[in-house]
Design a protein around this motif. Structure first.
Motif, PDB file in Angstrom:
ATOM      1  N   GLU A 560       0.819  -1.208   0.000  1.00  0.00           N
ATOM      2  CA  GLU A 560       0.000   0.000   0.000  1.00  0.00           C
ATOM      3  C   GLU A 560       0.857   1.264   0.000  1.00  0.00           C
ATOM      4  N   ASP A 561       2.167   1.119   0.272  1.00  0.00           N
ATOM      5  CA  ASP A 561       3.036   2.285   0.413  1.00  0.00           C
ATOM      6  C   ASP A 561       3.599   2.798  -0.903  1.00  0.00           C
ATOM      7  N   VAL A 562       3.522   1.996  -1.964  1.00  0.00           N
ATOM      8  CA  VAL A 562       4.207   2.355  -3.209  1.00  0.00           C
ATOM      9  C   VAL A 562       3.552   3.549  -3.900  1.00  0.00           C
ATOM     10  N   ALA A 563       2.227   3.498  -4.083  1.00  0.00           N
ATOM     11  CA  ALA A 563       1.532   4.591  -4.782  1.00  0.00           C
ATOM     12  C   ALA A 563       1.721   5.934  -4.079  1.00  0.00           C
ATOM     13  N   PRO A 564       1.543   6.023  -2.753  1.00  0.00           N
ATOM     14  CA  PRO A 564       1.785   7.318  -2.088  1.00  0.00           C
ATOM     15  C   PRO A 564       3.228   7.802  -2.243  1.00  0.00           C
ATOM     16  N   TYR A 565       4.178   6.886  -2.206  1.00  0.00           N
ATOM     17  CA  TYR A 565       5.585   7.280  -2.321  1.00  0.00           C
ATOM     18  C   TYR A 565       5.872   7.933  -3.670  1.00  0.00           C
ATOM     19  N   PHE A 566       5.268   7.386  -4.734  1.00  0.00           N
ATOM     20  CA  PHE A 566       5.483   7.926  -6.076  1.00  0.00           C
ATOM     21  C   PHE A 566       4.426   8.967  -6.467  1.00  0.00           C
ATOM     22  N   HIS A 567       3.561   9.337  -5.501  1.00  0.00           N
ATOM     23  CA  HIS A 567       2.489  10.305  -5.760  1.00  0.00           C
ATOM     24  C   HIS A 567       1.653   9.877  -6.967  1.00  0.00           C
ATOM     25  N   SER A 568       1.342   8.587  -7.006  1.00  0.00           N
ATOM     26  CA  SER A 568       0.604   8.022  -8.141  1.00  0.00           C
ATOM     27  C   SER A 568      -0.860   7.817  -7.781  1.00  0.00           C
ATOM     28  N   ASN A 569      -1.737   8.067  -8.743  1.00  0.00           N
ATOM     29  CA  ASN A 569      -3.165   7.817  -8.564  1.00  0.00           C
ATOM     30  C   ASN A 569      -3.567   6.425  -9.032  1.00  0.00           C
ATOM     31  N   TYR A 570      -2.594   5.642  -9.510  1.00  0.00           N
ATOM     32  CA  TYR A 570      -2.889   4.291  -9.981  1.00  0.00           C
ATOM     33  C   TYR A 570      -2.830   3.297  -8.821  1.00  0.00           C
ATOM     34  N   ASP A 571      -3.484   2.155  -9.010  1.00  0.00           N
ATOM     35  CA  ASP A 571      -3.487   1.101  -7.993  1.00  0.00           C
ATOM     36  C   ASP A 571      -2.197   0.292  -8.125  1.00  0.00           C
ATOM     37  N   LEU A 572      -1.266   0.547  -7.226  1.00  0.00           N
ATOM     38  CA  LEU A 572       0.025  -0.153  -7.247  1.00  0.00           C
ATOM     39  C   LEU A 572       0.163  -1.115  -6.073  1.00  0.00           C
ATOM     40  N   SER A 573      -0.965  -1.437  -5.444  1.00  0.00           N
ATOM     41  CA  SER A 573      -0.911  -2.282  -4.248  1.00  0.00           C
ATOM     42  C   SER A 573      -0.428  -3.696  -4.556  1.00  0.00           C
TER      43      SER A 573
END
Length: 616
Positions: A560-573
């Protein structure tokens, strides 16, 4: 009739259409969680009515109405999660119509339409309209029961007495919390028996008695289940906090501060209007001439009694306060808010307030909470699908949730051996009896921790490797493969030859942990194609060298930490991975660690060599 007039005339139809879309869209996006599996198991279409009754009596002491209706849907349309959720959604959509009727009956048509508008965009109601439980039906039956109560008070006739008695019975056949609302109804009836306004006390009492007796008689078959509920000596529900009802009120409006500010503001208008009403010499409350006072008496009694009894019981007996149980007071709250909006005299201000509530509520559901794209329920479906996709050896599945998983793994079309016991007990049996030393799956979830003592962990590390693992929302699956059965698998990378540093479609990645020694290789990290979701991306780790490309046993890890780290709006979970390869499965030589990504939705495929190496 101009366009505006037509729009007003068709407002309820429009609300029902919008409400239908919000409750049907992505209805099967989330996996069913533990409580919903209870519904599916207890409404099994192969059960007789007596078996449903017995199952509820033994494991899930709720009234049978919802389960019987769901079973009927299963028999007509098939035994699937989407069928049961569609039933809840239909009950939720009907709730929009019901709250309109109640608001119209208590105050007027415009108040009913405003209340229906608020409910249409209610996050709380949308959520439980997509849940395979009885809460949307509880909202519907409670609202209609109070609607017929209002009709009975205004026009005490045999017809209205019978309709109220029947609907009150359906209400308490939906959830036992409805008994508190029923008690509130009888207090309201008692007031109008003592202070009748359009008939005699005797007539009001007679029709109230007819209604009550009908409800009581219809409730008799359900009494044993209710009695079983009262015998409980422990509950999973925690003791209430001092602000428990404040938190529930916030949940009703999605915890949105903007929505709560507007709601509290317009409710204040309702009370200001109420406080301006004079005393009545007779003490009678006439609904037609004093709708504010009638509404206050009606809704305040409804809310206060339904809140007070569970609170007292939670302190003197067993805790019983859970926010979803109080969905049966949501109609009263929303109609009081609707009355506050209705009492705004300036039409422009009234329209703006209602518009802001709609926009803020819709934005909160779709954008802030990301309700239709963010996973919030235990992913049992995905965890069991992972097992079915990778269980070529038909290995048994060990779990402490054995009662819940047959719907997914042993349902007639799928036949998987389920071992219903904790992992620790299963490992202890293998330690004591080497004949039981075989590959197996382990699945768990619903906030249950991975629990194994040091001896058990050491035993598994000595004899097994984890060749398949998936870490999902509140659920996970692992395949423990006997080391003696572990064989390396070659990867076909000819399409990338000659292999360079970056091959095919580029992607972002990071290696978080890496360990290579005499026992083999273990590593973890994340990888994803930029500009898209990672939900359909498969990550494989490969050893490349000596003319070979050897596949690791790679598992998906929820990140769950990847998308916030890259400021991404995509689902990277689903971009996380962990991989291991025991030394026994690796031929001697020098290797470079590579990451091989393939996306089944977009068709992207890429291979990147990392700076990690291994030598055996």
């Amino acid at each position: 009739m101009n366009f505006t007039s037509k729009l007003k005339a068709n407002q309820l139809v429009l609300l029902l259409l919008v409400g239908s879309f919000l409750r049907l869209y992505h209805i099967d996006f989330q996996s069913v969680w533990l409580d919903e599996i209870h519904t599916i198991n207890e409404s099994n279409p192969s059960f007789s009515w007596s078996q449903i009754y017995g199952s509820l009596l033994a494991s899930d002491p709720h009234p049978p109405l919802y389960f019987v209706l769901v079973q009927l849907c299963f028999k007509l349309f098939g035994y699937s999660t989407i069928v049961v959720r569609l039933f809840s959604a239909i009950a939720g959509i009907a709730g929009i119509w019901a709250i309109y009727l109640l608001g119209k009956e208590i105050v007027n048509k415009q108040t009913g339409l405003i209340a229906a508008t608020l409910l249409t965009f209610s996050y709380f109601h949308i959520y439980y309209s997509q849940e395979a439980r009885m809460y949307s039906l509880l909202f519907l039956t409670t609202t209609l029961s109070f609607y017929f109560l209002a009709r009975l008070i205004k026009q005490p006739t045999l017809k209205h007495a019978l309709l109220h008695g029947l609907m009150a019975a359906l209400m308490i056949y939906t959830h036992f919390f409805a008994l508190f609302a029923l008690f509130a109804q009888y207090l309201i009836l008692l007031f109008f028996i003592l202070k009748p306004f359009s008939t005699s006390s005797k007539t009001a009492f007679r029709y109230g008695l007819i209604s009550g007796v009908l409800t009581l008689v219809l409730f008799v078959p359900c009494f044993n289940i209710f009695l079983q509920t009262t015998k409980k000596t422990s509950m999973w529900i925690p003791s209430p906090t001092v602000d428990v009802y404040t938190q529930i009120f916030k949940e009703f409006f999605g915890q949105s501060e903007l929505v709560l500010f507007l709601v509290c503001s317009v409710m204040l208008l309702f009370f200001i209007k109420l406080y301006s009403r004079p005393n009545f010499k007779s003490g009678q409350v006439v609904p037609e001439t004093e709708p504010q006072v009638f509404a206050f008496l009606f809704f305040f009694t409804w809310i206060a009694v339904t809140l007070m009894i569970p609170l007292i019981s939670s302190y003197v007996k067993l805790p019983m306060i859970v926010s979803r149980y109080f969905i049966n007071i949501l109609p009263a709250v929303l109609i009081m808010v609707a009355m506050g909006i209705y009492y705004i005299k300036n039409d422009v201000v009234k329209g703006l307030v209602l518009s802001f509530l709609i926009v803020f509520s819709f934005t909160d559901v779709v954008i802030v909470k990301g309700y239709y794209k963010n996973v919030t329920k235990t992913q049992f479906r995905e965890a069991t699908d992972f097992i079915k996709s990778n269980n070529s050896g038909k290995d048994p599945v060990v779990t402490s949730l054995g009662w819940y998983l047959p719907y997914f793994l042993d349902n007639g079309t799928e036949k998987t051996t389920i071992v219903d016991k904790p992992l620790q007990d299963y490992v202890n049996e293998m330690i004591q009896d080497s004949a039981k030393l075989k590959s197996f799956w382990y699945i768990d979830g619903h906030i249950r921790p991975y629990a194994l003592n040091e001896a058990g962990e050491a035993f598994l590390n000595q004899h097994f490797i984890i060749d398949h693992k998936v870490d999902l929302y509140d659920a996970w699956s692992k395949h423990y493969l006997l080391k003696s059965d572990a064989k390396f698998k070659n990867a076909d990378l000819k399409k990338f030859e000659p292999i360079g540093k970056v091959n095919g479609d580029p992607f972002a990645f990071a290696i978080g942990t890496f360990e290579g020694n005499e026992n083999g290789v273990d590593l973890s990290g994340f990888a994803f194609f930029e500009g898209q979701d990672a939900t359909a991306t498969d990550v494989d780790v490969v050893l490349i060298g000596n003319g070979k490309a050897i596949l690791f046993w790679t598992s998906t890890v929820r990140r769950e930490d990847v998308a916030p780290y890259f400021h991404s709006n995509y689902d990277l979970s689903h971009s996380g991975f962990s991989a291991q390869l025991p030394s026994e499965a690796i031929p001697s030589g020098e290797y470079v660690i590579g990451l091989w990504l393939r996306d089944t939705k977009t068709g992207k495929e890429g291979l990147t060599l990392t700076d990690k190496t291994f030598k055996k």
